[in-house]
Write a protein that holds these residues in place. Structure first.
Motif, PDB file in Angstrom:
ATOM      1  N   ASN A  62       0.828  -1.212   0.000  1.00  0.00           N
ATOM      2  CA  ASN A  62       0.000   0.000   0.000  1.00  0.00           C
ATOM      3  C   ASN A  62       0.864   1.265   0.000  1.00  0.00           C
ATOM      4  OD1 ASN A  62      -2.163  -1.730   0.145  1.00  0.00           O
ATOM      5  ND2 ASN A  62      -2.726  -1.224   2.235  1.00  0.00           N
ATOM      6  N   LEU A  63       1.908   1.270   0.828  1.00  0.00           N
ATOM      7  CA  LEU A  63       2.789   2.444   0.890  1.00  0.00           C
ATOM      8  C   LEU A  63       3.460   2.702  -0.449  1.00  0.00           C
ATOM      9  CD1 LEU A  63       4.494   2.043   4.364  1.00  0.00           C
ATOM     10  CD2 LEU A  63       3.153   4.008   3.604  1.00  0.00           C
ATOM     11  N   GLN A  64       3.953   1.638  -1.069  1.00  0.00           N
ATOM     12  CA  GLN A  64       4.649   1.854  -2.326  1.00  0.00           C
ATOM     13  C   GLN A  64       3.689   2.252  -3.441  1.00  0.00           C
ATOM     14  OE1 GLN A  64       7.419  -1.063  -4.320  1.00  0.00           O
ATOM     15  NE2 GLN A  64       8.753   0.438  -3.372  1.00  0.00           N
ATOM     16  N   TYR A  65       2.479   1.772  -3.384  1.00  0.00           N
ATOM     17  CA  TYR A  65       1.501   2.200  -4.387  1.00  0.00           C
ATOM     18  C   TYR A  65       1.221   3.692  -4.234  1.00  0.00           C
ATOM     19  CZ  TYR A  65      -2.655   2.867  -7.107  1.00  0.00           C
ATOM     20  OH  TYR A  65      -3.558   3.355  -8.017  1.00  0.00           O
ATOM     21  N   ARG A  66       1.079   4.144  -2.993  1.00  0.00           N
ATOM     22  CA  ARG A  66       0.763   5.552  -2.750  1.00  0.00           C
ATOM     23  C   ARG A  66       1.953   6.471  -2.976  1.00  0.00           C
ATOM     24  NH1 ARG A  66      -1.150   5.506   2.953  1.00  0.00           N
ATOM     25  NH2 ARG A  66      -1.341   7.738   2.667  1.00  0.00           N
ATOM     26  N   PHE A  67       3.152   5.998  -2.635  1.00  0.00           N
ATOM     27  CA  PHE A  67       4.370   6.805  -2.765  1.00  0.00           C
ATOM     28  C   PHE A  67       5.296   6.096  -3.747  1.00  0.00           C
ATOM     29  CE2 PHE A  67       2.617   7.405   1.515  1.00  0.00           C
ATOM     30  CZ  PHE A  67       2.351   8.766   1.467  1.00  0.00           C
ATOM     31  N   LYS A  68       4.955   6.214  -5.022  1.00  0.00           N
ATOM     32  CA  LYS A  68       5.591   5.430  -6.083  1.00  0.00           C
ATOM     33  C   LYS A  68       7.102   5.621  -6.204  1.00  0.00           C
ATOM     34  CE  LYS A  68       1.524   4.822  -9.000  1.00  0.00           C
ATOM     35  NZ  LYS A  68       0.683   4.699  -7.846  1.00  0.00           N
ATOM     36  N   PHE A  91       8.662   1.590   8.598  1.00  0.00           N
ATOM     37  CA  PHE A  91       9.259   1.245   7.316  1.00  0.00           C
ATOM     38  C   PHE A  91      10.224   2.333   6.876  1.00  0.00           C
ATOM     39  CE2 PHE A  91       5.064  -0.898   7.248  1.00  0.00           C
ATOM     40  CZ  PHE A  91       5.534  -2.197   7.239  1.00  0.00           C
ATOM     41  N   ASP A  92      11.351   1.922   6.310  1.00  0.00           N
ATOM     42  CA  ASP A  92      12.340   2.847   5.765  1.00  0.00           C
ATOM     43  C   ASP A  92      12.148   2.922   4.256  1.00  0.00           C
ATOM     44  OD1 ASP A  92      13.834   3.258   8.242  1.00  0.00           O
ATOM     45  OD2 ASP A  92      14.535   1.200   7.988  1.00  0.00           O
ATOM     46  N   MET A  93      12.009   4.146   3.738  1.00  0.00           N
ATOM     47  CA  MET A  93      11.882   4.354   2.299  1.00  0.00           C
ATOM     48  C   MET A  93      12.792   5.505   1.889  1.00  0.00           C
ATOM     49  SD  MET A  93       7.782   3.949   1.590  1.00  0.00           S
ATOM     50  CE  MET A  93       7.863   3.421  -0.118  1.00  0.00           C
ATOM     51  N   THR A  94      13.425   5.346   0.732  1.00  0.00           N
ATOM     52  CA  THR A  94      14.309   6.385   0.207  1.00  0.00           C
ATOM     53  C   THR A  94      13.677   6.980  -1.044  1.00  0.00           C
ATOM     54  OG1 THR A  94      16.258   5.305   1.133  1.00  0.00           O
ATOM     55  CG2 THR A  94      16.631   6.837  -0.692  1.00  0.00           C
ATOM     56  N   PHE A  95      13.801   8.308  -1.158  1.00  0.00           N
ATOM     57  CA  PHE A  95      13.213   9.071  -2.259  1.00  0.00           C
ATOM     58  C   PHE A  95      14.293   9.892  -2.943  1.00  0.00           C
ATOM     59  CE2 PHE A  95       9.946   8.160   0.775  1.00  0.00           C
ATOM     60  CZ  PHE A  95       8.828   7.874   0.007  1.00  0.00           C
ATOM     61  N   PRO A  96      14.060  10.271  -4.213  1.00  0.00           N
ATOM     62  CA  PRO A  96      15.046  11.121  -4.885  1.00  0.00           C
ATOM     63  C   PRO A  96      15.013  12.534  -4.304  1.00  0.00           C
ATOM     64  CG  PRO A  96      13.127  10.827  -6.288  1.00  0.00           C
ATOM     65  CD  PRO A  96      12.913   9.960  -5.082  1.00  0.00           C
ATOM     66  N   ARG A  97      16.166  13.152  -4.248  1.00  0.00           N
ATOM     67  CA  ARG A  97      16.261  14.517  -3.746  1.00  0.00           C
ATOM     68  C   ARG A  97      16.041  15.487  -4.906  1.00  0.00           C
ATOM     69  NH1 ARG A  97      21.731  15.052  -0.950  1.00  0.00           N
ATOM     70  NH2 ARG A  97      20.799  13.664   0.559  1.00  0.00           N
ATOM     71  N   PRO A  98      15.288  16.557  -4.817  1.00  0.00           N
ATOM     72  CA  PRO A  98      14.458  16.929  -3.671  1.00  0.00           C
ATOM     73  C   PRO A  98      13.098  16.228  -3.756  1.00  0.00           C
ATOM     74  CG  PRO A  98      14.316  18.648  -5.337  1.00  0.00           C
ATOM     75  CD  PRO A  98      15.232  17.584  -5.883  1.00  0.00           C
ATOM     76  N   TYR A  99      12.584  15.798  -2.640  1.00  0.00           N
ATOM     77  CA  TYR A  99      11.266  15.169  -2.595  1.00  0.00           C
ATOM     78  C   TYR A  99      10.610  15.649  -1.314  1.00  0.00           C
ATOM     79  CZ  TYR A  99       7.619  11.583  -2.772  1.00  0.00           C
ATOM     80  OH  TYR A  99       6.404  10.928  -2.834  1.00  0.00           O
ATOM     81  N   ASN A 100       9.376  16.092  -1.422  1.00  0.00           N
ATOM     82  CA  ASN A 100       8.653  16.579  -0.252  1.00  0.00           C
ATOM     83  C   ASN A 100       8.131  15.384   0.541  1.00  0.00           C
ATOM     84  OD1 ASN A 100       7.088  17.805   1.653  1.00  0.00           O
ATOM     85  ND2 ASN A 100       5.885  19.023   0.214  1.00  0.00           N
ATOM     86  N   THR A 101       8.737  15.112   1.675  1.00  0.00           N
ATOM     87  CA  THR A 101       8.351  13.952   2.487  1.00  0.00           C
ATOM     88  C   THR A 101       7.317  14.296   3.564  1.00  0.00           C
ATOM     89  OG1 THR A 101      10.233  14.336   3.953  1.00  0.00           O
ATOM     90  CG2 THR A 101      10.575  12.788   2.122  1.00  0.00           C
ATOM     91  N   ALA A 102       6.743  15.489   3.494  1.00  0.00           N
ATOM     92  CA  ALA A 102       5.783  15.934   4.516  1.00  0.00           C
ATOM     93  C   ALA A 102       4.592  14.986   4.648  1.00  0.00           C
ATOM     94  CB  ALA A 102       5.298  17.347   4.206  1.00  0.00           C
ATOM     95  N   ALA A 103       4.107  14.424   3.538  1.00  0.00           N
ATOM     96  CA  ALA A 103       2.949  13.526   3.582  1.00  0.00           C
ATOM     97  C   ALA A 103       3.261  12.232   4.318  1.00  0.00           C
ATOM     98  CB  ALA A 103       2.476  13.215   2.161  1.00  0.00           C
TER      99      ALA A 103
END
Length: 197
Positions: A62-68, A91-103
């Motif tokens: 579910n998390l990966q579907y929502r935060f692709k 859960f630990d997830m990494t995102f490309p910089r810059p990415y708004n992680t507020a959600a």
């Protein structure tokens, strides 16, 4: 084949899940997913995700579907790869910089960001405990992240992960050292490998 049957057949072959995107791919208007939810045939698991009501919810899927753009990393990647006996509380997830992680603040997620060339390094797929496929960093990238990142203070976790890695037949020391060079942790990784190999 009737629309309801088409949806349920798809779900049967997809570990009990269907998303809005899946519905579009199989030629079904997502309106029918809402209708089946109202009728109690399927259950809404999260925004745009539906599943068999008898399923245990797969939070990782579910998390990966929502935060692709999120890739499972650090402790969560170790867990998916079977390199730790610790079940992640978050859960630990990494995102490309810059990415708004507020959600992600409201979610049970520790969000990390990396520059694009590191973010793209070592992405593969893994299977969640519920049997769904998700994006995760490979073992080599995960080990480099651990000794480079905030988790480097957890010597016990790193030691266990390194030991598990050298025991696996699928280890790739050449790839590990290549990633270590790119991520500037080659000295630390080499020290572990010299002791364990």
């Amino acid at each position: 084949m009737q629309i309801n049957e088409k949806i349920l057949t798809f779900m049967e072959g997809n570990n009990g899940y269907i998303t809005n995107e899946d519905a579009i791919k199989i030629g079904v208007n997502k309106f029918y997913l809402s209708k089946l939810t109202k009728d109690g045939v399927i259950e809404r698991m999260g925004p745009g995700i539906y599943g068999d009501p008898n399923l245990f919810e797969d939070e990782m899927f579910n998390l990966q579907y929502r935060f692709k753009k999120g890739i499972f990393s650090y402790n969560t990647a170790l867990f998916i790869h079977g390199m730790t006996d610790r079940t992640p509380r978050r859960f630990d997830m990494t995102f490309p910089r810059p990415y708004n992680t507020a959600a992600l603040v409201k979610e049970e997620v520790r969000a990390y960001t990396q520059k694009k060339e590191l973010y793209d390094l070592g992405i593969t797929t893994g299977i969640t405990p519920n049997g769904n496929m998700v994006k995760v960093y490979n073992r080599e990238k995960t080990l480099c992240d651990l000794v480079r990142g905030k988790n480097r203070k957890d010597a016990e976790l790193i030691s266990q992960a390194m030991n598990e890695y050298v025991r696996t037949s699928s280890k790739n020391i050449t790839k590990l050292m290549k990633y270590a060079e790119i991520m500037r942790v080659s000295k630390v990784i080499r020290n572990y490998m010299e002791v364990l190999l």
